[in-house]
Design a protein around this motif. Structure first.
Motif, PDB file in Angstrom:
ATOM      1  N   VAL A  49       0.843  -1.201   0.000  1.00 18.27           N
ATOM      2  CA  VAL A  49       0.000   0.000   0.000  1.00 18.27           C
ATOM      3  C   VAL A  49       0.872   1.242   0.000  1.00 18.27           C
ATOM      4  N   GLN A  50       1.905   1.224   0.839  1.00 22.83           N
ATOM      5  CA  GLN A  50       2.755   2.404   0.946  1.00 22.83           C
ATOM      6  C   GLN A  50       3.590   2.615  -0.314  1.00 22.83           C
ATOM      7  N   ARG A  51       3.911   1.501  -0.978  1.00 21.84           N
ATOM      8  CA  ARG A  51       4.736   1.608  -2.195  1.00 21.84           C
ATOM      9  C   ARG A  51       3.911   2.085  -3.379  1.00 21.84           C
ATOM     10  N   ASP A  52       2.681   1.510  -3.518  1.00 19.53           N
ATOM     11  CA  ASP A  52       1.908   1.743  -4.744  1.00 19.53           C
ATOM     12  C   ASP A  52       0.806   2.773  -4.585  1.00 19.53           C
ATOM     13  N   PHE A  53       0.625   3.317  -3.409  1.00 20.40           N
ATOM     14  CA  PHE A  53      -0.454   4.292  -3.166  1.00 20.40           C
ATOM     15  C   PHE A  53      -1.819   3.780  -3.610  1.00 20.40           C
ATOM     16  N   THR A  54      -2.142   2.529  -3.250  1.00 20.11           N
ATOM     17  CA  THR A  54      -3.482   1.990  -3.515  1.00 20.11           C
ATOM     18  C   THR A  54      -3.885   1.104  -2.340  1.00 20.11           C
ATOM     19  N   THR A  55      -5.171   1.069  -2.066  1.00 16.82           N
ATOM     20  CA  THR A  55      -5.624   0.272  -0.918  1.00 16.82           C
ATOM     21  C   THR A  55      -6.022  -1.144  -1.320  1.00 16.82           C
ATOM     22  N   THR A  56      -5.888  -1.473  -2.587  1.00 21.60           N
ATOM     23  CA  THR A  56      -6.261  -2.812  -3.043  1.00 21.60           C
ATOM     24  C   THR A  56      -5.615  -3.927  -2.199  1.00 21.60           C
ATOM     25  N   PRO A  57      -4.324  -3.820  -1.863  1.00 17.92           N
ATOM     26  CA  PRO A  57      -3.718  -4.900  -1.061  1.00 17.92           C
ATOM     27  C   PRO A  57      -4.458  -5.134   0.250  1.00 17.92           C
ATOM     28  N   PHE A  58      -4.998  -4.075   0.863  1.00 17.83           N
ATOM     29  CA  PHE A  58      -5.760  -4.246   2.101  1.00 17.83           C
ATOM     30  C   PHE A  58      -6.998  -5.114   1.856  1.00 17.83           C
ATOM     31  N   VAL A  59      -7.648  -4.835   0.730  1.00 21.52           N
ATOM     32  CA  VAL A  59      -8.859  -5.601   0.408  1.00 21.52           C
ATOM     33  C   VAL A  59      -8.509  -7.080   0.205  1.00 21.52           C
ATOM     34  N   VAL A  60      -7.408  -7.311  -0.528  1.00 18.44           N
ATOM     35  CA  VAL A  60      -7.001  -8.695  -0.757  1.00 18.44           C
ATOM     36  C   VAL A  60      -6.637  -9.367   0.574  1.00 18.44           C
ATOM     37  N   ALA A  61      -5.912  -8.624   1.421  1.00 18.47           N
ATOM     38  CA  ALA A  61      -5.536  -9.185   2.725  1.00 18.47           C
ATOM     39  C   ALA A  61      -6.779  -9.531   3.530  1.00 18.47           C
ATOM     40  N   ALA A  62      -7.757  -8.633   3.505  1.00 16.63           N
ATOM     41  CA  ALA A  62      -9.010  -8.890   4.231  1.00 16.63           C
ATOM     42  C   ALA A  62      -9.644 -10.180   3.735  1.00 16.63           C
ATOM     43  N   ALA A  63      -9.628 -10.351   2.401  1.00 20.62           N
ATOM     44  CA  ALA A  63     -10.201 -11.566   1.823  1.00 20.62           C
ATOM     45  C   ALA A  63      -9.464 -12.803   2.326  1.00 20.62           C
ATOM     46  N   PHE A  64      -8.143 -12.698   2.424  1.00 18.65           N
ATOM     47  CA  PHE A  64      -7.349 -13.829   2.924  1.00 18.65           C
ATOM     48  C   PHE A  64      -7.711 -14.162   4.370  1.00 18.65           C
ATOM     49  N   TYR A  65      -7.805 -13.106   5.198  1.00 24.05           N
ATOM     50  CA  TYR A  65      -8.169 -13.352   6.600  1.00 24.05           C
ATOM     51  C   TYR A  65      -9.540 -14.014   6.697  1.00 24.05           C
ATOM     52  N   LEU A  66     -10.469 -13.488   5.867  1.00 23.53           N
ATOM     53  CA  LEU A  66     -11.825 -14.052   5.886  1.00 23.53           C
ATOM     54  C   LEU A  66     -11.811 -15.521   5.488  1.00 23.53           C
ATOM     55  N   LEU A  67     -10.966 -15.822   4.506  1.00 21.24           N
ATOM     56  CA  LEU A  67     -10.883 -17.201   4.044  1.00 21.24           C
ATOM     57  C   LEU A  67     -10.370 -18.107   5.166  1.00 21.24           C
ATOM     58  N   MET A  68      -9.335 -17.631   5.859  1.00 15.68           N
ATOM     59  CA  MET A  68      -8.776 -18.447   6.950  1.00 15.68           C
ATOM     60  C   MET A  68      -9.811 -18.647   8.057  1.00 15.68           C
TER      61      MET A  68
END
Ligand code: ADP
Ligand code: MG
Lengths: 250, 217
Positions: free
Chosen positions: B178-197
């Motif tokens: 997020v800090q490198r690319d200035f986009t919040t998409t990685p947060f959304v993907v991470a959230a999806a991963f946590y939800l999956l677990m």
């Protein structure tokens, strides 16, 4: 079979057994009657070491469970002996105490397997015979929660018998049952008595005591007030408190 | 979509770290917690008191503080002073902390079993150990499934705390991108991963609850 002498038991400052003595011969069926709170359950529980006594002596089949010497200190047998001696007695509780996570059959074979180390196939015939005897073979794979109170108590009896005890202790086995269910449990107990099992039964079922027991013990206030052949005690109670109790029961 | 695939690599790596911390913690802290619970209810007053104090300490201070202490302060403690690398330090902190929570769940579960069960087993000649293993604990498992499910799900999310030891778990990996690319998409993907677990855990516990539903109490 059982020889208890001058057994005293206190809960804190409350003296629940005030010197109870009782002997029982092999094959005898003894009924203990008396008002609630008189110490009947406590006495039974002292016999198989569910409670520890404060003084007195208890011998089971000639072996000393606990003895008290002159200085008033009571000595229990070493742990290994305690377990062996208490293992000669089976017990049936008012509230069954079946294991809810095990099926009827598993309830019965659990202790023979874990305690005696028997293999499942070795205990199975006996377990099934016991279930047939108490009329519950068709329930062998049911869980206790699916059974009626009377059925539960019959399973509890079969479970105790699976350990092949020489003596059976019953603590108000029908008191938690609806009246219409007591008959089936009493019938199983009566059959056991006819097979000459040594039985000590705390009960409020006067008809059972009169017809099945060879002797009836009346307890009140932590003491045995009389212990006599059933028909004598019911026909002519000696102690006024026995008389008052029996009049109340009828 | 292509971007999501691009960032998948580091996020999966982070997930690997997260899953490792989760699994290792669970596998060690459950039996450890059971031992603590058994000591806590034992008649050895001193041991029981010590365990009680331990549980108070572990539940009464933040997990992050415990982790920082083990990583940064433990090396300077006299006698037991030991310097742990970041991963073992995190595991030790998680195990010590979660065992305390599990111990309380087990203790409550064990103490909820009726006295009559112990007496029923005792008059059949079963020893304390046999009674625990064959009669009490199997029933405890059924009763503690709901709180255990809660606690393990919390553990999945708590693993994100290891970022304070500069370890690249899923959340820290996402934040880096997020800090490198200035986009919040990685947060959304991470959230999806946590939800999956947590979904896997939820389904697992539901399966267990169904399995234990064959008997009522
Ligand atoms: N574990 C215990 N702690 C304290 N008091 C007890 C305990 N068990 C029984 N009592 C008391 O001992 C007395 C006798 O109880 P019990 O033996 O159960 O009588 P019964 O079976 O004749 O009804 C009662 O007053 C009861 O409250
Ligand atoms: Mg009673």
């Amino acid at each position: 079979m059982i020889d208890a002498r001058d057994v005293h038991k206190r809960f804190g400052s409350l003296e629940v057994l005030k010197g109870v003595s009782l002997t029982m011969a092999k094959g005898e069926v003894l009924a203990i009657i008396g008002p609630s709170g008189s110490g009947k359950s406590t006495f039974l529980r002292c016999l198989n070491h569910l409670e520890t006594i404060n003084s007195g002596c208890i011998d089971i089949e000639g072996e000393t469970l606990v003895s008290t010497v002159s200085n008033g200190i009571c000595h229990y047998a070493p742990d290994a002996d305690l377990r062996r001696i208490c293992g000669k007695m089976g017990m049936v509780f008012q509230h069954f105490n079946l294991f809810p996570h095990l099926t009827v059959l598993q309830n019965i074979i659990e202790a023979p397997m874990t305690v005696k180390g028997l293999r499942r196939e070795d205990i199975l015939p006996r377990a099934e015979a016991l279930l047939r005897k108490v009329g519950l073979l068709d329930k062998r794979d049911s869980y206790p929660a699916r059974l009626s109170g009377g059925q539960k108590q019959r399973v509890a009896i079969a479970r105790a018998l699976a350990m092949e005890p020489d003596i059976m202790l019953f603590d108000e086995p029908t008191s938690a049952l609806d009246p219409e269910l007591t008959g089936e449990v009493l019938r199983a107990m009566r059959e056991l008595a006819e097979e000459h099992m040594t039985m000590l039964v705390v009960t409020h079922e006067m008809a059972f005591a009169r017809e099945v027991a060879s002797r009836v013990v009346f307890m009140d206030g932590g003491e045995i007030l009389e212990a006599r052949p059933a028909k004598d005690l019911f026909a002519s109670p000696e102690h006024p408190r026995t008389r008052a109790f029996l009049e109340n029961m009828l | 979509m292509n971007y999501v695939l691009d960032i998948m690599g580091p996020l999966l790596e982070g997930t690997g770290v997260t899953v490792q911390v989760f699994l290792i913690t669970l596998v060690i802290s459950v039996p450890f917690g059971l031992c603590l619970a058994l000591l806590r209810i034992s008649r050895f007053k001193v041991l029981s008191g010590l365990v009680n104090g331990y549980i108070w300490l572990m539940r009464g201070t933040p997990l992050m503080l415990q982790m920082l202490f083990i990583y940064f302060a433990l090396p300077f403690v006299p006698v037991i002073g030991i310097r742990l690398p970041d991963f073992p330090a995190a595991i030790v902190a998680f195990v010590l902390n979660y065992a305390a929570y599990f111990a309380e769940i087990f203790r409550a579960g064990i103490q909820s079993i009726d006295r009559g069960q112990y007496e029923g087993a005792r008059v059949l000649g079963m020893s304390y150990t046999q009674t625990m293993r064959r009669i009490v604990l199997p029933q405890v498992v059924k009763r503690i499934l709901p709180p255990m499910s809660n606690e393990t799900i919390t553990l999945v999310k708590d693993t994100s705390l290891i970022y304070v030891l500069a370890m690249n778990d899923l959340l820290r990996a996402a934040r880096g991108i997020v800090q490198r690319d200035f986009t919040t998409t990685p947060f959304v993907v991470a959230a999806a991963f946590y939800l999956l677990m947590t979904l896997v855990l939820t389904l697992g516990f539901q399966h267990l609850e169904k399995k234990y539903a064959v008997y009522d109490e």
